[in-house]
Design a protein around this motif. Structure first.
Motif, PDB file in Angstrom:
ATOM      1  N   PRO A 249       0.610  13.927  -0.928  1.00 24.88           N
ATOM      2  CA  PRO A 249      -0.254  14.697  -1.780  1.00 24.88           C
ATOM      3  C   PRO A 249      -1.832  14.083  -1.793  1.00 24.88           C
ATOM      4  O   PRO A 249      -2.062  13.246  -2.252  1.00 24.88           O
ATOM      5  CB  PRO A 249       0.289  13.962  -3.185  1.00 24.88           C
ATOM      6  CG  PRO A 249       0.806  12.593  -2.905  1.00 24.88           C
ATOM      7  CD  PRO A 249       1.239  12.639  -1.269  1.00 24.88           C
ATOM      8  N   GLU A 250      -2.354  14.934  -0.838  1.00 23.49           N
ATOM      9  CA  GLU A 250      -3.843  14.611  -0.487  1.00 23.49           C
ATOM     10  C   GLU A 250      -4.566  15.975  -0.508  1.00 23.49           C
ATOM     11  O   GLU A 250      -4.142  16.716  -0.771  1.00 23.49           O
ATOM     12  CB  GLU A 250      -3.899  13.632   0.772  1.00 23.49           C
ATOM     13  CG  GLU A 250      -3.088  12.499   0.715  1.00 23.49           C
ATOM     14  CD  GLU A 250      -3.657  11.659   2.121  1.00 23.49           C
ATOM     15  OE1 GLU A 250      -4.043  10.382   1.636  1.00 23.49           O
ATOM     16  OE2 GLU A 250      -2.943  11.820   3.054  1.00 23.49           O
ATOM     17  N   SER A 251      -5.702  15.822   0.263  1.00 24.03           N
ATOM     18  CA  SER A 251      -6.603  16.749   0.362  1.00 24.03           C
ATOM     19  C   SER A 251      -7.600  16.724   1.435  1.00 24.03           C
ATOM     20  O   SER A 251      -7.528  15.789   2.174  1.00 24.03           O
ATOM     21  CB  SER A 251      -7.414  17.299  -0.867  1.00 24.03           C
ATOM     22  OG  SER A 251      -8.235  16.174  -0.829  1.00 24.03           O
TER      23      SER A 251
ATOM     24  N   ASN B 228       3.470   9.078 -16.939  1.00 26.47           N
ATOM     25  CA  ASN B 228       2.650   8.017 -16.990  1.00 26.47           C
ATOM     26  C   ASN B 228       1.480   8.195 -16.198  1.00 26.47           C
ATOM     27  O   ASN B 228       1.015   7.215 -15.366  1.00 26.47           O
ATOM     28  CB  ASN B 228       3.384   6.815 -16.292  1.00 26.47           C
ATOM     29  CG  ASN B 228       4.599   6.321 -17.413  1.00 26.47           C
ATOM     30  OD1 ASN B 228       4.351   6.513 -18.479  1.00 26.47           O
ATOM     31  ND2 ASN B 228       5.495   5.865 -16.720  1.00 26.47           N
ATOM     32  N   ASN B 229       0.572   9.150 -16.318  1.00 24.52           N
ATOM     33  CA  ASN B 229      -0.770   9.495 -15.591  1.00 24.52           C
ATOM     34  C   ASN B 229      -0.463   9.391 -14.124  1.00 24.52           C
ATOM     35  O   ASN B 229      -1.243   8.465 -13.312  1.00 24.52           O
ATOM     36  CB  ASN B 229      -1.673   8.318 -16.146  1.00 24.52           C
ATOM     37  CG  ASN B 229      -3.175   8.772 -15.686  1.00 24.52           C
ATOM     38  OD1 ASN B 229      -3.385   9.867 -15.417  1.00 24.52           O
ATOM     39  ND2 ASN B 229      -4.035   7.777 -15.493  1.00 24.52           N
ATOM     40  N   PHE B 230       0.288  10.093 -13.569  1.00 24.30           N
ATOM     41  CA  PHE B 230       0.704  10.298 -12.090  1.00 24.30           C
ATOM     42  C   PHE B 230       0.995   8.871 -11.395  1.00 24.30           C
ATOM     43  O   PHE B 230       0.470   8.547 -10.343  1.00 24.30           O
ATOM     44  CB  PHE B 230      -0.535  11.043 -11.315  1.00 24.30           C
ATOM     45  CG  PHE B 230      -0.790  12.376 -11.804  1.00 24.30           C
ATOM     46  CD1 PHE B 230      -0.202  13.357 -11.024  1.00 24.30           C
ATOM     47  CD2 PHE B 230      -1.468  12.603 -13.138  1.00 24.30           C
ATOM     48  CE1 PHE B 230      -0.278  14.607 -11.239  1.00 24.30           C
ATOM     49  CE2 PHE B 230      -1.445  14.024 -13.403  1.00 24.30           C
ATOM     50  CZ  PHE B 230      -1.038  15.081 -12.527  1.00 24.30           C
ATOM     51  N   LYS B 231       1.908   7.910 -12.270  1.00 23.44           N
ATOM     52  CA  LYS B 231       2.162   6.623 -11.510  1.00 23.44           C
ATOM     53  C   LYS B 231       2.634   6.830 -10.257  1.00 23.44           C
ATOM     54  O   LYS B 231       2.316   5.942  -9.446  1.00 23.44           O
ATOM     55  CB  LYS B 231       2.963   5.946 -12.631  1.00 23.44           C
ATOM     56  CG  LYS B 231       3.458   4.434 -12.176  1.00 23.44           C
ATOM     57  CD  LYS B 231       4.126   4.030 -13.239  1.00 23.44           C
ATOM     58  CE  LYS B 231       4.651   2.442 -12.792  1.00 23.44           C
ATOM     59  NZ  LYS B 231       5.504   1.849 -13.687  1.00 23.44           N
ATOM     60  N   ALA B 232       3.698   7.731  -9.991  1.00 23.53           N
ATOM     61  CA  ALA B 232       4.417   7.710  -8.646  1.00 23.53           C
ATOM     62  C   ALA B 232       3.151   8.055  -7.498  1.00 23.53           C
ATOM     63  O   ALA B 232       3.291   7.560  -6.803  1.00 23.53           O
ATOM     64  CB  ALA B 232       5.412   8.767  -8.757  1.00 23.53           C
ATOM     65  N   PHE B 233       2.514   8.957  -7.731  1.00 22.44           N
ATOM     66  CA  PHE B 233       1.460   9.428  -7.012  1.00 22.44           C
ATOM     67  C   PHE B 233       0.451   8.135  -6.652  1.00 22.44           C
ATOM     68  O   PHE B 233      -0.063   7.931  -5.708  1.00 22.44           O
ATOM     69  CB  PHE B 233       0.519  10.625  -7.258  1.00 22.44           C
ATOM     70  CG  PHE B 233       1.311  11.842  -6.829  1.00 22.44           C
ATOM     71  CD1 PHE B 233       2.563  11.961  -6.412  1.00 22.44           C
ATOM     72  CD2 PHE B 233       0.694  13.102  -6.930  1.00 22.44           C
ATOM     73  CE1 PHE B 233       3.025  13.116  -5.899  1.00 22.44           C
ATOM     74  CE2 PHE B 233       1.147  14.135  -6.674  1.00 22.44           C
ATOM     75  CZ  PHE B 233       2.244  14.291  -5.928  1.00 22.44           C
ATOM     76  N   ARG B 234       0.110   7.390  -7.745  1.00 21.87           N
ATOM     77  CA  ARG B 234      -0.957   6.397  -7.614  1.00 21.87           C
ATOM     78  C   ARG B 234      -0.290   5.220  -6.803  1.00 21.87           C
ATOM     79  O   ARG B 234      -1.004   4.556  -5.921  1.00 21.87           O
ATOM     80  CB  ARG B 234      -1.206   5.986  -8.922  1.00 21.87           C
ATOM     81  CG  ARG B 234      -2.184   6.897  -9.894  1.00 21.87           C
ATOM     82  CD  ARG B 234      -2.482   6.452 -11.083  1.00 21.87           C
ATOM     83  NE  ARG B 234      -2.942   7.254 -12.114  1.00 21.87           N
ATOM     84  CZ  ARG B 234      -4.534   7.367 -12.091  1.00 21.87           C
ATOM     85  NH1 ARG B 234      -5.240   6.569 -11.100  1.00 21.87           N
ATOM     86  NH2 ARG B 234      -4.891   8.430 -12.844  1.00 21.87           N
TER      87      ARG B 234
ATOM     88  N   LYS C 155      -8.070  15.789  -9.328  1.00 20.90           N
ATOM     89  CA  LYS C 155      -8.551  17.169  -9.542  1.00 20.90           C
ATOM     90  C   LYS C 155      -7.559  18.363  -9.357  1.00 20.90           C
ATOM     91  O   LYS C 155      -7.452  19.532  -9.824  1.00 20.90           O
ATOM     92  CB  LYS C 155      -9.897  17.336  -8.959  1.00 20.90           C
ATOM     93  CG  LYS C 155     -10.992  16.526  -9.731  1.00 20.90           C
ATOM     94  CD  LYS C 155     -12.396  16.773  -9.115  1.00 20.90           C
ATOM     95  CE  LYS C 155     -13.430  15.776  -9.589  1.00 20.90           C
ATOM     96  NZ  LYS C 155     -14.677  15.815  -9.141  1.00 20.90           N
ATOM     97  N   ILE C 156      -6.888  18.042  -8.102  1.00 22.12           N
ATOM     98  CA  ILE C 156      -5.960  19.089  -7.595  1.00 22.12           C
ATOM     99  C   ILE C 156      -4.762  19.104  -8.301  1.00 22.12           C
ATOM    100  O   ILE C 156      -4.095  20.067  -8.873  1.00 22.12           O
ATOM    101  CB  ILE C 156      -5.767  18.946  -6.255  1.00 22.12           C
ATOM    102  CG1 ILE C 156      -6.978  19.297  -5.401  1.00 22.12           C
ATOM    103  CG2 ILE C 156      -4.557  19.832  -5.647  1.00 22.12           C
ATOM    104  CD1 ILE C 156      -6.975  18.858  -3.882  1.00 22.12           C
ATOM    105  N   PHE C 157      -4.218  17.816  -8.276  1.00 17.00           N
ATOM    106  CA  PHE C 157      -2.627  17.804  -8.875  1.00 17.00           C
ATOM    107  C   PHE C 157      -2.729  17.912 -10.298  1.00 17.00           C
ATOM    108  O   PHE C 157      -1.568  18.073 -10.996  1.00 17.00           O
ATOM    109  CB  PHE C 157      -2.073  16.537  -8.494  1.00 17.00           C
ATOM    110  CG  PHE C 157      -1.956  16.687  -6.986  1.00 17.00           C
ATOM    111  CD1 PHE C 157      -1.052  17.298  -6.274  1.00 17.00           C
ATOM    112  CD2 PHE C 157      -2.747  15.629  -6.011  1.00 17.00           C
ATOM    113  CE1 PHE C 157      -1.121  17.656  -4.846  1.00 17.00           C
ATOM    114  CE2 PHE C 157      -2.485  15.812  -4.797  1.00 17.00           C
ATOM    115  CZ  PHE C 157      -1.788  16.549  -3.997  1.00 17.00           C
ATOM    116  N   SER C 158      -3.720  17.576 -11.103  1.00 15.14           N
ATOM    117  CA  SER C 158      -3.702  17.733 -12.569  1.00 15.14           C
ATOM    118  C   SER C 158      -3.652  19.208 -12.963  1.00 15.14           C
ATOM    119  O   SER C 158      -3.157  19.512 -14.215  1.00 15.14           O
ATOM    120  CB  SER C 158      -4.948  17.128 -13.274  1.00 15.14           C
ATOM    121  OG  SER C 158      -4.891  15.666 -12.902  1.00 15.14           O
ATOM    122  N   ASN C 159      -3.857  20.142 -12.200  1.00 14.40           N
ATOM    123  CA  ASN C 159      -3.647  21.411 -12.586  1.00 14.40           C
ATOM    124  C   ASN C 159      -2.305  22.020 -12.198  1.00 14.40           C
ATOM    125  O   ASN C 159      -1.691  21.894 -10.901  1.00 14.40           O
ATOM    126  CB  ASN C 159      -4.588  22.353 -11.691  1.00 14.40           C
ATOM    127  CG  ASN C 159      -4.787  23.877 -11.855  1.00 14.40           C
ATOM    128  OD1 ASN C 159      -3.614  24.462 -12.035  1.00 14.40           O
ATOM    129  ND2 ASN C 159      -5.719  24.596 -11.974  1.00 14.40           N
TER     130      ASN C 159
END
Length: 288
Positions: free
Chosen positions: A34-36, A165-171, A187-191
């Protein structure tokens, strides 16, 4: 100087990070999940100083203006066609290609199907799709590593888990990334629409990859290739990497690093040196 532009291809509008001389040879950079495009900024700056025109699109689903609904729109052939369409809009008939993770999977498809437009190819972490698809089915280690891909096939539930939990797994995955990098990704994954679209990479191509165990889906690679893999990668095992070597039928360099999956963050200097040298060896014209 780096800047953000938009590239329109048909009905799709891709957000792109660009750097360097427009008259120079084009290098396209394909990010993963999950990047950009933000992940490439340092490497792009380095290569731009050597006279190249560097462009990194936020790929289909990651760009808000290139985010069609439905998993069928995220098949590997459509993702590869986006790369060709972007290069045409940029006015370049040939280009160097660099890809990581899903960007590597897309890149393998491009260089396999359209070898005549490729000056050089550098794949990072994800090996030849035929080899990786076979490994998912026949290799116990890779099957366990890829369990998350199987889990992503469920509708709705993966999105819910990722946002928890505010994208804990991605973090956790982004622990080597700088704060501004994480902010760009969020900014991308919050959509919600974009999050689902990016998961559709897995949902649309999982069956295709598994078919590689019993039939030929991708063949030999006939372009100059550099493949870089971290031996501590928790998503990609050694079986698929070893299988991938046998498809290389042009100049081929393999670099195994003491790192994991997020090599651009943890092993940057190794990547910069290897990719720079690889591209320099395959220039059509000497760069500055």
């Amino acid at each position: 100087m780096q800047q953000n532009i938009q590239v329109k291809t048909g009905k799709l509008i891709f957000d792109c990070l660009v750097d360097g001389n427009k008259e120079g040879e084009l290098i396209l950079f394909l990010h993963g999940f999950p990047e950009s495009s933000y992940m490439w900024r340092k490497l792009m700056s380095h290569l731009a100083q050597n006279g190249f025109y560097c462009v990194a699109p936020d790929q289909r689903g990651f760009s808000k203006g290139a985010c069609p609904s439905g998993k069928k729109n995220y098949r590997l052939d459509k993702l590869a066609q986006d790369v060709l369409d972007i290069s045409k809009v940029l006015g370049k008939s040939k280009f160097h290609l660099v890809g990581h993770d899903w960007g590597a999977a897309v890149g393998w498809k491009v260089v396999h199907d359209h070898k005549d437009v490729i000056l050089s190819w550098a794949g990072i972490s994800v090996p030849h799709p035929q080899a990786f698809g076979k490994a998912i089915v026949v290799n116990d280690e890779q099957r366990k590593m890829s369990q998350y891909i199987k889990n992503f096939q469920w509708p709705y539930l993966p999105e819910r888990g990722i946002r928890k939990n505010n994208f804990k797994a991605f973090r956790r995955l982004w622990k080597y990334s700088e704060p501004d990098e994480v902010e760009a990704y969020l900014k991308i994954f919050s959509n919600p629409k974009q999050l689902t679209a990016t998961l559709n990479y897995y949902r649309s191509n999982y069956k295709l990859l598994k078919m590689a165990a019993n039939r030929k889906m991708f063949g030999d690679i006939h372009v100059p290739t550099l493949f870089i893999w971290g031996k501590k990668d928790l998503a990609i095992g050694s079986y698929s990497v070893g299988e991938g070597h046998r498809y290389m039928k042009n100049d081929y360099e393999y670099l195994e690093l003491d790192g994991g999956h997020w090599l651009i963050q943890t092993n940057y200097q190794d990547l910069e040196k290897a990719i720079s040298n690889h591209i320099d060896r395959n220039n059509r014209e000497p760069q500055l």
